[in-house]
Design a protein around this motif. Structure first.
Motif, PDB file in Angstrom:
ATOM      1  N   TRP A   1       0.842  -1.197   0.000  1.00 52.76           N
ATOM      2  CA  TRP A   1       0.000   0.000   0.000  1.00 52.76           C
ATOM      3  C   TRP A   1       0.881   1.253   0.000  1.00 52.76           C
ATOM      4  O   TRP A   1       0.725   2.139  -0.818  1.00 52.76           O
ATOM      5  CB  TRP A   1      -0.916  -0.009   1.219  1.00 52.76           C
ATOM      6  CG  TRP A   1      -1.870   1.160   1.288  1.00 52.76           C
ATOM      7  CD1 TRP A   1      -1.860   2.168   2.198  1.00 52.76           C
ATOM      8  CD2 TRP A   1      -2.937   1.440   0.395  1.00 52.76           C
ATOM      9  NE1 TRP A   1      -2.858   3.062   1.933  1.00 52.76           N
ATOM     10  CE2 TRP A   1      -3.542   2.641   0.825  1.00 52.76           C
ATOM     11  CE3 TRP A   1      -3.448   0.789  -0.738  1.00 52.76           C
ATOM     12  CZ2 TRP A   1      -4.627   3.208   0.168  1.00 52.76           C
ATOM     13  CZ3 TRP A   1      -4.530   1.359  -1.381  1.00 52.76           C
ATOM     14  CH2 TRP A   1      -5.110   2.556  -0.940  1.00 52.76           C
ATOM     15  N   GLN A   2       1.850   1.251   0.926  1.00 54.89           N
ATOM     16  CA  GLN A   2       2.832   2.325   0.960  1.00 54.89           C
ATOM     17  C   GLN A   2       4.230   1.732   1.004  1.00 54.89           C
ATOM     18  O   GLN A   2       4.483   0.780   1.748  1.00 54.89           O
ATOM     19  CB  GLN A   2       2.620   3.223   2.184  1.00 54.89           C
ATOM     20  CG  GLN A   2       1.393   4.128   2.094  1.00 54.89           C
ATOM     21  CD  GLN A   2       1.273   5.026   3.304  1.00 54.89           C
ATOM     22  OE1 GLN A   2       1.441   4.582   4.430  1.00 54.89           O
ATOM     23  NE2 GLN A   2       0.962   6.300   3.066  1.00 54.89           N
ATOM     24  N   ASP A   3       5.133   2.293   0.239  1.00 52.89           N
ATOM     25  CA  ASP A   3       6.519   1.807   0.196  1.00 52.89           C
ATOM     26  C   ASP A   3       7.316   2.560   1.263  1.00 52.89           C
ATOM     27  O   ASP A   3       8.095   3.478   0.959  1.00 52.89           O
ATOM     28  CB  ASP A   3       7.104   2.037  -1.199  1.00 52.89           C
ATOM     29  CG  ASP A   3       8.442   1.314  -1.378  1.00 52.89           C
ATOM     30  OD1 ASP A   3       8.758   0.451  -0.534  1.00 52.89           O
ATOM     31  OD2 ASP A   3       9.159   1.625  -2.343  1.00 52.89           O
ATOM     32  N   ASP A   4       7.128   2.161   2.526  1.00 56.95           N
ATOM     33  CA  ASP A   4       7.696   2.929   3.628  1.00 56.95           C
ATOM     34  C   ASP A   4       8.936   2.295   4.257  1.00 56.95           C
ATOM     35  O   ASP A   4       9.458   2.793   5.245  1.00 56.95           O
ATOM     36  CB  ASP A   4       6.625   3.136   4.701  1.00 56.95           C
ATOM     37  CG  ASP A   4       5.995   1.832   5.158  1.00 56.95           C
ATOM     38  OD1 ASP A   4       6.325   0.790   4.562  1.00 56.95           O
ATOM     39  OD2 ASP A   4       5.179   1.850   6.091  1.00 56.95           O
ATOM     40  N   ILE A   5       9.398   1.178   3.693  1.00 54.03           N
ATOM     41  CA  ILE A   5      10.621   0.543   4.207  1.00 54.03           C
ATOM     42  C   ILE A   5      11.517   0.174   3.031  1.00 54.03           C
ATOM     43  O   ILE A   5      11.065  -0.410   2.042  1.00 54.03           O
ATOM     44  CB  ILE A   5      10.289  -0.738   5.014  1.00 54.03           C
ATOM     45  CG1 ILE A   5       9.421  -0.408   6.229  1.00 54.03           C
ATOM     46  CG2 ILE A   5      11.565  -1.448   5.470  1.00 54.03           C
ATOM     47  CD1 ILE A   5       9.000  -1.621   7.031  1.00 54.03           C
ATOM     48  N   SER A   6      12.765   0.496   3.131  1.00 54.76           N
ATOM     49  CA  SER A   6      13.722   0.164   2.065  1.00 54.76           C
ATOM     50  C   SER A   6      14.206  -1.271   2.240  1.00 54.76           C
ATOM     51  O   SER A   6      14.849  -1.616   3.239  1.00 54.76           O
ATOM     52  CB  SER A   6      14.915   1.125   2.120  1.00 54.76           C
ATOM     53  OG  SER A   6      15.841   0.798   1.109  1.00 54.76           O
TER      54      SER A   6
ATOM     55  N   HIS B   1      -1.001   2.983  -3.128  1.00 50.01           N
ATOM     56  CA  HIS B   1      -1.550   4.146  -2.441  1.00 50.01           C
ATOM     57  C   HIS B   1      -2.046   5.239  -3.381  1.00 50.01           C
ATOM     58  O   HIS B   1      -3.108   5.823  -3.164  1.00 50.01           O
ATOM     59  CB  HIS B   1      -0.498   4.716  -1.474  1.00 50.01           C
ATOM     60  CG  HIS B   1      -1.007   5.869  -0.668  1.00 50.01           C
ATOM     61  ND1 HIS B   1      -0.761   7.184  -1.008  1.00 50.01           N
ATOM     62  CD2 HIS B   1      -1.770   5.901   0.455  1.00 50.01           C
ATOM     63  CE1 HIS B   1      -1.342   7.976  -0.126  1.00 50.01           C
ATOM     64  NE2 HIS B   1      -1.961   7.224   0.782  1.00 50.01           N
TER      65      HIS B   1
ATOM     66  N   VAL C   1       3.308   0.098  -5.799  1.00 46.07           N
ATOM     67  CA  VAL C   1       2.711   0.855  -4.708  1.00 46.07           C
ATOM     68  C   VAL C   1       1.277   1.233  -5.102  1.00 46.07           C
ATOM     69  O   VAL C   1       1.048   1.868  -6.133  1.00 46.07           O
ATOM     70  CB  VAL C   1       3.526   2.136  -4.413  1.00 46.07           C
ATOM     71  CG1 VAL C   1       2.897   2.908  -3.252  1.00 46.07           C
ATOM     72  CG2 VAL C   1       4.970   1.774  -4.084  1.00 46.07           C
TER      73      VAL C   1
END
Length: 338
Positions: free
Chosen positions: A8-13, A24, A22
């Motif tokens: 949903w969100q690419d919040d971790i590398s 979102h 993604v």
């Protein structure tokens, strides 16, 4: 083996060697807003403010689908019965009928009573109504103790003989009378059930062969024997009133026993004609009136026949209460089109 990472969100590398999709920014905010509105409402059904926007074709198709789902769930119960009694359809109908006569509060006990006295044993004694009653009342645990009246004493003697003859197992359950209308007392329902056994022969075969609901209603139009004109319970006289099976109870049996077993038979033998007849019969029976159908009526949703009421009950219990709007054709369409 992974070719795509969907988030949903690419919040971790994560330094992946394959692509990440993604979502979102790819889902319209308006759809999310509509979905949130449905999920956060505390109303009777999530979409009650907008359900009137659904066109008739979508609504009718969805009602039929949820109705079939309901009948399929009941079919699973019937198939389980068949496994227990070696695919004996008459026996299965007997179990279902007994459970239905017990109405909700005594349904489990009535079912156990039926499973403790086979339809074959009942068939041997069906010509003598007092013997049929003795078997059912005795297995229900209602023929213990001392009686003053002659008829209960007769039932008690007959039961003691028949119980030993057939080695009938004791039913580990008790009947509930509390907070019930006298006409729904388990004693009255057992007496009516005994009369149905007394007056019917090969009932399942007749259901299969019947062409309309009217014929089945005639088969179910029974009255408990004369003793019960003056009683609601054994050994306790009351004012005269024939204990006739009422129209509402007959409709209840049609909806919850006759139609499901007809549908299950069609499913088991892959004969669509029986399934179609089951659906058609629901359209010939009056709609149920309960808290669910009253809620839909307040929203001006049509509830004319048992076809409608059964579909509405399934929709409310399995979709609306669980807020499965994305699995519901109505909810899905409202989210997409508003």
């Amino acid at each position: 083996n992974v070719i795509l990472h969907v988030v949903w969100q690419d919040d971790i590398s994560l330094n992946l060697s394959f692509s990440t999709l993604v979502l979102h920014d790819k889902v319209p905010k308006l759809l999310l807003s509509r979905y949130d509105d449905l999920m956060n409402t505390e109303s009777f059904i999530p979409c009650e403010k907008s359900i009137h926007l659904i066109n008739e074709l979508t609504w009718q198709n969805w009602k039929e689908r949820v109705l079939v789902e309901r009948l399929q769930a009941k079919t699973e119960v019937i198939l389980n019965y068949l496994q227990q009694n070696n695919n004996h359809w008459e026996e299965t109908l007997w179990w279902l009928l007994a459970k239905n006569f017990g109405i909700k509060v005594n349904s489990t006990t009535f079912e156990k009573i039926a499973q403790s006295v086979s339809i074959n044993i009942l068939a041997k004694h069906k010509e003598q109504i007092h013997q049929t009653e003795a078997l059912l009342f005795g297995q229900a645990g209602l023929l213990e103790g001392d009686f003053k009246e002659d008829y209960p004493k007769l039932l008690q003697r007959e039961y003691r003989f028949l119980q030993k003859k057939y080695q009938l197992p004791k039913v580990e359950a008790s009947l509930i009378f509390l907070r019930m209308r006298p006409s729904n007392f388990p004693t009255v329902r057992l007496a009516q059930l005994a009369m149905l056994v007394h007056e019917s022969l090969h009932l399942f075969s007749k259901i299969k062969e019947s062409k309309d609901v009217k014929t089945i209603k005639q088969l179910l139009d029974i009255t408990a024997n004369d003793y019960w004109h003056y009683h609601y319970t054994l050994d306790e006289p009351s004012a005269f009133k024939k204990k006739k099976l009422g129209g509402q109870m007959i409709d209840n049996i049609l909806i919850n026993t006759v139609v499901p077993i007809l549908f299950a038979f069609g499913h088991y033998h892959s004969e669509e004609a029986f399934k179609e007849k089951a659906l058609l019969w629901l359209e010939q029976v009056k709609a149920e009136k309960n808290i669910i159908t009253k809620g839909f009526k307040f929203l001006q949703i049509e509830n004319k026949t048992a076809f409608d009421s059964q579909a509405l009950i399934q929709l409310k219990n399995e979709y609306c209460n669980k807020k499965r709007c994305l699995d519901c054709s109505v909810g899905n369409k409202l989210i997409r089109t508003g």
